[in-house]
Design a protein around this motif. Structure first.
Motif, PDB file in Angstrom:
ATOM      1  N   LEU A 106      23.898  32.265  88.215  1.00  0.00           N
ATOM      2  CA  LEU A 106      23.372  33.624  88.320  1.00  0.00           C
ATOM      3  C   LEU A 106      23.101  33.986  89.771  1.00  0.00           C
ATOM      4  CD1 LEU A 106      22.119  36.216  87.032  1.00  0.00           C
ATOM      5  CD2 LEU A 106      19.951  34.950  86.934  1.00  0.00           C
TER       6      LEU A 106
ATOM      7  N   VAL B 174      18.231  40.812  83.848  1.00  0.00           N
ATOM      8  CA  VAL B 174      18.656  39.488  83.390  1.00  0.00           C
ATOM      9  C   VAL B 174      17.914  39.201  82.086  1.00  0.00           C
ATOM     10  CG1 VAL B 174      18.754  37.029  83.896  1.00  0.00           C
ATOM     11  CG2 VAL B 174      19.014  38.697  85.755  1.00  0.00           C
TER      12      VAL B 174
ATOM     13  N   ALA C 188      22.838  40.784  83.040  1.00  0.00           N
ATOM     14  CA  ALA C 188      23.242  39.388  82.898  1.00  0.00           C
ATOM     15  C   ALA C 188      22.505  38.751  81.724  1.00  0.00           C
ATOM     16  CB  ALA C 188      22.949  38.619  84.184  1.00  0.00           C
TER      17      ALA C 188
ATOM     18  N   TRP D 271      27.602  40.329  82.638  1.00  0.00           N
ATOM     19  CA  TRP D 271      27.905  38.921  82.927  1.00  0.00           C
ATOM     20  C   TRP D 271      27.068  38.032  82.017  1.00  0.00           C
ATOM     21  CZ3 TRP D 271      24.981  34.765  84.605  1.00  0.00           C
ATOM     22  CH2 TRP D 271      25.650  33.696  85.236  1.00  0.00           C
TER      23      TRP D 271
END
Length: 667
Positions: free
Chosen positions: A238, A253, A321, A349
């Motif tokens: 990350l 995230v 993410a 992601w």
């Protein structure tokens, strides 16, 4: 999803509507500063304005808010917006008031006197829109209040909260069916950004909207690049992703547990990435402070559980993410959709590994739901695993899940399209894994997890292998042709394909009914080849043409960037003075329109897409002053300090703690 999503992303078309245009279109131009609807917006709005009920499925960033805001302005009375996002109501109302819309809200954050003022405004017909939480609308006192005023439309935002299968389920939404019975002549519009056909039907039934017209927009978000990488060291992966591809960008995230949220936020902060945690275990003051910073500061990263996110309309979220596997494709789509609402390049992601599969299977087995619930949860997980393991276009897989047709040639902007994965015949490897499990169970009466199975196949004489004499098994060391990471990939994919199952609290592996066909050589097992090392974010970024360029200025000629930055700095100062997020002043998209058109008078500024009457009156002279002061009406030659945009953001829902993190360090 809620809020002003329709405002931030309207097309940049300028001009003045003809007198023959509808009142809705005239309102769009006068209030919001745009001259054309997008997609099905106009058809939806005209249907509701005419008094019809509607169920609207439209992706995040697709402009759902306009579908109820404009009918509320056109029809007589006040539009009642039912929203679960108490923490966002103030920002939503501030944004509307900046446009000259008379908006208010009633929720538990207000004291008695504040609520009395709003009630008086509603009864006097002085509100265009009134935001209510479902918990408040359920109260007899609130329903009696509404019965004494004039209601233009009921808008039920985040309508998927009615679904008991979703992680966003809100029991109070089940009471909203009363609206049609008590106010049969008031049109209702239910809106959501994500729903399968089953959830769509459930929304219709539970809200008692049998005659509603259904509108389903495309769920494609072509500006989002979907990428899933194999877990190696996820926090370091990350960090590399953020440093190489999104330096200084705002993003979210997602982690499964509160413990992981805290650890990841601390790790990023220690390594120079400004990050704050957000989960339901934090006190309300800390959550509010972190949310406020995310809305108003430049480039902050929020590390969160799913307790954060619904309703975020911040247009410059450049990445979302995931460090843990989402429970469903719907949840994944909803969370990734919080990126790139301004239409500029953004990234979804995710790092994904074997223990993600094991943990999710264990959580389903140990859940308190009945057998039907566990079957449904398993089906959701299977669809999520199929998305992770596909060798085909990920965007196509997403669209297929929502019942829509993807491009047959692929999207060209996901990892599997940019760098197509290799596949191989994994039948023999699968047989070795399954045979090892069979021998442990039949010869020893034992069950073990993936770590022990892989150690046996690799011929590792670990303490545990020696303790149980597993080095004496006939399968010991028969898998030396693959690495440990490759064997874990085989096990992961066998779990995803239903050829293995997880059992018990310790995540032991057992065969399924489908395993026998593989052992009997009656079924082939195609597998994705595990990459030797994770694809770097930098390489993938170059493939997409994004690189390290800031998306906010990517479409501007270099000569116009200084003027764009000067307007952002001016906007930031205005936002600070007024105590509101910068989006309340102007979005980045509007600032790009302004510097491209370079108006030299307030009248010319009024022709720019996104500048309505109220904003022209409030900010027109200031904008023209900034441009005039740069370089005699031309592009500036010096770059002022940068200040990024920020928009409203998150809710404060109760959160269920996830399963404890496993002792095996699969990361």
């Amino acid at each position: 999803m809620g809020g002003m999503g329709g405002i931030s992303e309207m097309p940049g078309i300028t001009g003045t509507p003809d007198a023959s245009d509808s009142e809705a279109l005239a309102t769009l131009h006068r209030v919001f500063g745009y001259d054309a609807f997008r997609g099905e917006q106009e058809e939806i709005i005209e249907h509701v304005v005419a008094g019809g009920d509607a169920v609207v499925l439209m992706p995040t960033g697709g402009g759902k808010s306009l579908c109820y805001q404009i009918p509320s302005l056109v029809r007589p009375g006040t539009g009642i917006v039912v929203s679960p996002l108490i923490a966002l109501m103030q920002d939503q109302v501030d944004a509307l008031r900046a446009l000259g819309v008379r908006a208010g809200f009633m929720n538990s954050t207000q004291d008695f006197d504040e609520r009395r003022v709003v009630e008086a405004e509603f009864l006097a017909g002085e509100l265009d829109l009134l935001y209510l939480a479902p918990e408040r609308l359920r109260l007899d006192a609130t329903q009696d209040l509404l019965s004494r005023g004039k209601i233009a439309v009921f808008a039920i935002d985040e309508a998927h909260c009615v679904s008991q299968w979703g992680h966003d389920f809100r029991p109070d939404y089940l009471t909203l069916s009363v609206l049609g019975r008590r106010w049969p002549d008031v049109p209702r519009i239910a809106l959501t950004a994500t729903a399968t056909a089953a959830t769509h039907e459930e929304i219709t039934q539970r809200l008692d909207m049998p005659t509603a017209r259904h509108f389903v927009a495309s769920f494609d978000r072509p500006n989002i690049q979907y990428r899933i990488v194999p877990k190696a060291d996820p926090k370091k992966q990350l960090l590399a992703f953020l440093r190489e591809e999104h330096p200084g960008d705002a993003g979210i995230v997602y982690c499964l547990s509160r413990k992981s949220v805290e650890a990841t936020a601390e790790f990023l902060s220690r390594n120079g990435i400004e990050a704050v945690p957000y989960h339901a275990g934090l006190d309300a003051g800390t959550r509010a402070a972190h949310q406020s910073r995310f809305l108003r500061e430049d480039g902050l990263v929020v590390v969160a559980t799913i307790a954060f996110g619904m309703g975020i309309d911040k247009p410059d979220v450049r990445f979302v993410a995931h460090l843990d596997l989402p429970k469903s494709v719907e949840g994944y789509y909803q969370e990734t959709g919080r990126a790139g609402r301004d239409g500029l390049p953004s990234t979804a992601w995710m790092a994904y590994g074997l223990n993600d599969v094991i943990q999710q299977r264990k959580m389903i087995q140990s859940s308190e739901g009945d057998e039907a619930f566990r079957r449904r949860a398993a089906a959701h997980l299977d669809s999520m695993l199929a998305l992770c393991e596909t060798a085909q276009c990920r965007r196509g897989q997403l669209l297929n899940y929502f019942g829509q047709d993807p491009e047959p040639t692929g999207c060209g902007n996901c990892d599997t399209c940019l760098t197509p994965p290799e596949t191989w015949d994994g039948t023999v490897a699968a047989q070795k894994v399954l045979s090892t499990i069979v021998r442990l169970q039949r010869e020893r009466g034992q069950k073990f997890g993936a770590v022990q199975i892989v150690d046996i196949l690799l011929g590792k004489r670990t303490a545990k292998v020696i303790q149980f004499d597993h080095d004496q098994l006939s399968v010991f060391g028969i898998g030396e042709e693959l690495s440990e990471g490759e064997w874990r990939g085989v096990v992961r994919q066998l779990l995803a394909q239903g050829l293995l199952a997880v059992e018990g609290d310790y995540g032991t592996l057992v065969l399924t009914e489908a395993s026998g066909a593989v052992l009997r050589r009656e079924r082939e097992v195609p597998l994705r080849k595990e990459p030797k090392k994770p694809v770097s974010a930098k390489a993938s970024s170059s493939s997409s043409g994004r690189g390290k360029a800031k998306a906010a200025v990517a479409e501007l000629p270099e000569a116009l960037v200084p003027a764009f930055e000067a307007l952002r700095a001016w906007r930031a100062e205005q936002a600070r003075e007024q105590g509101v997020p910068a989006y309340v002043i102007f979005h980045d998209a509007t600032l790009r329109e302004i510097v491209t058109a370079w108006p030299t008078s307030v009248q010319q500024l009024g022709g720019v897409s996104g500048v309505g009457e109220k904003k022209l009156l409030t900010y027109g002279e200031g904008v023209i002053g900034v441009l005039a002061g740069l370089a005699d009406g031309g592009p500036a030659t010096q770059t002022p300090g940068r200040t990024d945009d920020a928009d409203p953001g998150a809710d404060h829902w109760p959160e269920m703690d996830a399963e404890p993190e496993p002792e095996d360090d699969w990361m």
